[in-house]
Design a protein around this motif. Structure first.
Motif, PDB file in Angstrom:
ATOM      1  N   VAL A  77       0.849  -1.179  -0.032  1.00  0.00           N
ATOM      2  CA  VAL A  77       0.002  -0.228   0.130  1.00  0.00           C
ATOM      3  C   VAL A  77       0.877   1.220   0.019  1.00  0.00           C
ATOM      4  N   ALA A 108      -6.928  -0.958  -4.345  1.00  0.00           N
ATOM      5  CA  ALA A 108      -5.592  -0.158  -4.228  1.00  0.00           C
ATOM      6  C   ALA A 108      -5.344   0.837  -5.291  1.00  0.00           C
ATOM      7  N   SER A 134      -7.672  -1.467   1.097  1.00  0.00           N
ATOM      8  CA  SER A 134      -6.617  -2.230   0.289  1.00  0.00           C
ATOM      9  C   SER A 134      -5.345  -2.766   1.211  1.00  0.00           C
TER      10      SER A 134
END
Lengths: 49, 333
Positions: free
Chosen positions: A17, B56, B224
Motif C-alpha cells: 500500500v 488499491a 486495500s
C-alpha cells in the motif's frame, strides 16, 4: 515483485500500500511538472488557437 | 517483451483504461472500483485479486484526485472527517445486515435488487433535477444551494465550504445512513455521498466531489491494506492503471472548474442509470446462467465510461475556448 515477497504478510501489505501511495505522489508531482511545462501548448493546440 | 510481468499490449490497455477512469473519478468522485473490479473479473482475475487491486487503484487515484481538488479549493476537511467516522460506523452495521441475509440465503438477490433500485432511483432523481434547473433560465442560484437538511438547527452547527451551515448531528446521521447502504451493497459509497452532500447539505457540486474523494482515499487505503494481507493486491495491475488514472484525475478535476454544475450532475445521473442497467444485465446473466451477459454488462459500463468521459473532455475544451475568446490573456487552470 519489487523484492517484498520475503517480508511477513502484515509488513508486506503495508509496503504494498505504501508503494501505491509513493507511486501516486510521484505521478502527481511528475504530471504536475509536465502540465507546467507543456500544458499551455497542449491546450492551445486542442482549443485551436 | 514484458514489463512488471505483463505484456506491452495489456500494459497499454491498463494505462488507457486508467486514463478513462481517472477522468470520471476526478470529475464525479466515483467510478473507480465500480468500473475496474468487474472488468478484471471478466478478464479472468480471481475475485479477491480483482476487488483488492481495484481498491488499491481507487486508493492511489483518490490521493491524486484529492490533491488536485485541494489545490482548486474544493475540499471541506471537517465534513470529510465527520463523514469518514459516520460512514465507517454505518458500513459495519450494513455488513451485519448482509451476514444476516446470507444466513437466510437471500443476500445475493436482495443486495442486487437494492443496488439496481438505488442506482436507478438516485440517477433518475438527479437527472430530473438537473433538467429542471437547466430549464429554469432565471433560477436563483442562492436557493439552489439550500440543502434539504439546512433547516434542522440542532447545535453544534458548522459552516461548510460554499456557504451552508449544517448541524453536526445531521452530518453524522446522513453519514451513518450512507454507510449502512454502502456496507449493505458492498460499495465505497461515492455515488451516495456526492448527492447526499449536494442535496442534503447544499454543498456546491465541485466541493461535494472533492470532499467525497478525500473520504474515499481513507476508506480505500484501509480496504486495500486488508486485502493486501490476504494477497489480493497485484501491483502489475495497479501500477499501469494508476499511471493512466493519475493523468485522467487531473483532467477530470480541472474539468469541474470549467463545466457547468448542471452538466456535472446530469452526466453523473447518466452514469448511475447506465450502471443500474449494467448490474441488472449481469444479475440476469447469473440468474439465467448466460455468461455472455457478463460481457454485455461490461461493454455497457465501459461504453458509458467512454461516452461520458469523452463528453466531459469535449465540454471542457469548448468552455476553455469560450473563456479564452472572451479574455484572451486569462490564465485558466
Amino acid at each position: 515483485m519489487f523484492g517484498i515477497e520475503t517480508l511477513g504478510s502484515t509488513l508486506q501489505s503495508v509496503v504494498l500500500v505504501g508503494l501505491v501511495l509513493v507511486e501516486a505522489l510521484a505521478l502527481y508531482v511528475g504530471y504536475g511538472t509536465l502540465e507546467e511545462a507543456v500544458g499551455e501548448r497542449f491546450v492551445t493546440a486542442f482549443t485551436g488557437e | 517483451m514484458e514489463v512488471l510481468g505483463v505484456g506491452i499490449a495489456l500494459l497499454t490497455m491498463f494505462v488507457g483504461f486508467g486514463l478513462l477512469i481517472g477522468i470520471l473519478f476526478g470529475f464525479f468522485g466515483m467510478g473507480g472500483s465500480f468500473l475496474v473490479t468487474p472488468a478484471l473479473i471478466v478478464m479472468g482475475y480471481p475475485t479477491r485479486v480483482a476487488v483488492g487491486s481495484g481498491l488499491a487503484f481507487v486508493f492511489g487515484t483518490s490521493i491524486i484526485g484529492a490533491l488536485r481538488h485541494r489545490s482548486l479549493g474544493q475540499v471541506d476537511y471537517t465534513l470529510a472527517a465527520l463523514m469518514t467516522v459516520s460512514v465507517t460506523a454505518g458500513i459495519e452495521v450494513g455488513k451485519r445486515g448482509v451476514f444476516a441475509l446470507e444466513s437466510l440465503g437471500l443476500a445475493d438477490t436482495v443486495v442486487s435488487i437494492a443496488y439496481i433500485g438505488l442506482l436507478g432511483a438516485v440517477g433518475a432523481f438527479i437527472l430530473v433535477d438537473s433538467r429542471r434547473k437547466s430549464n429554469e433560465e432565471s433560477s436563483d442560484t442562492a436557493d439552489d444551494q439550500v440543502g434539504l437538511f439546512s433547516r434542522i438547527r440542532v447545535p453544534p452547527m458548522i459552516d461548510l465550504t460554499g456557504g451552508p451551515s449544517i448541524s453536526v448531528w445531521v452530518i453524522f446521521a446522513v453519514g451513518l445512513v450512507v454507510g449502512v447502504l454502502a456496507g449493505f451493497l458492498g460499495v465505497g459509497g461515492g455515488f451516495l455521498l456526492m448527492p447526499a452532500m449536494m442535496y442534503g447539505f447544499g454543498v456546491p457540486a465541485a466541493v461535494a466531489v472533492g470532499t467525497d474523494i478525500l473520504q474515499i482515499t481513507i476508506s480505500g487505503g484501509v480496504g486495500s491494506l486488508l486485502y493486501a494481507q490476504s494477497g489480493g493486491v497485484d501491483l502489475s495491475i495497479v501500477v499501469p492503471l494508476l499511471a493512466g488514472s493519475a493523468l485522467g484525475a487531473r483532467i477530470g478535476a480541472a474539468a469541474t472548474k470549467l463545466v457547468d454544475e448542471d452538466a456535472i450532475t446530469g452526466y453523473f445521473a447518466v452514469m448511475l442509470l447506465l450502471g443500474a442497467v449494467a448490474v441488472g444485465v449481469r444479475q440476469a446473466g447469473n440468474y439465467l446462467g448466460i455468461e455472455m451477459l457478463q460481457v454485455v454488462s461490461l461493454v455497457i459500463i465501459v461504453g458509458a465510461a467512454l461516452f461520458v468521459s469523452g463528453a466531459v473532455v469535449t465540454l471542457s475544451l469548448r468552455e476553455l475556448r469560450a473563456v479564452r475568446t472572451s479574455t484572451p490573456q486569462s490564465n485558466t487552470d
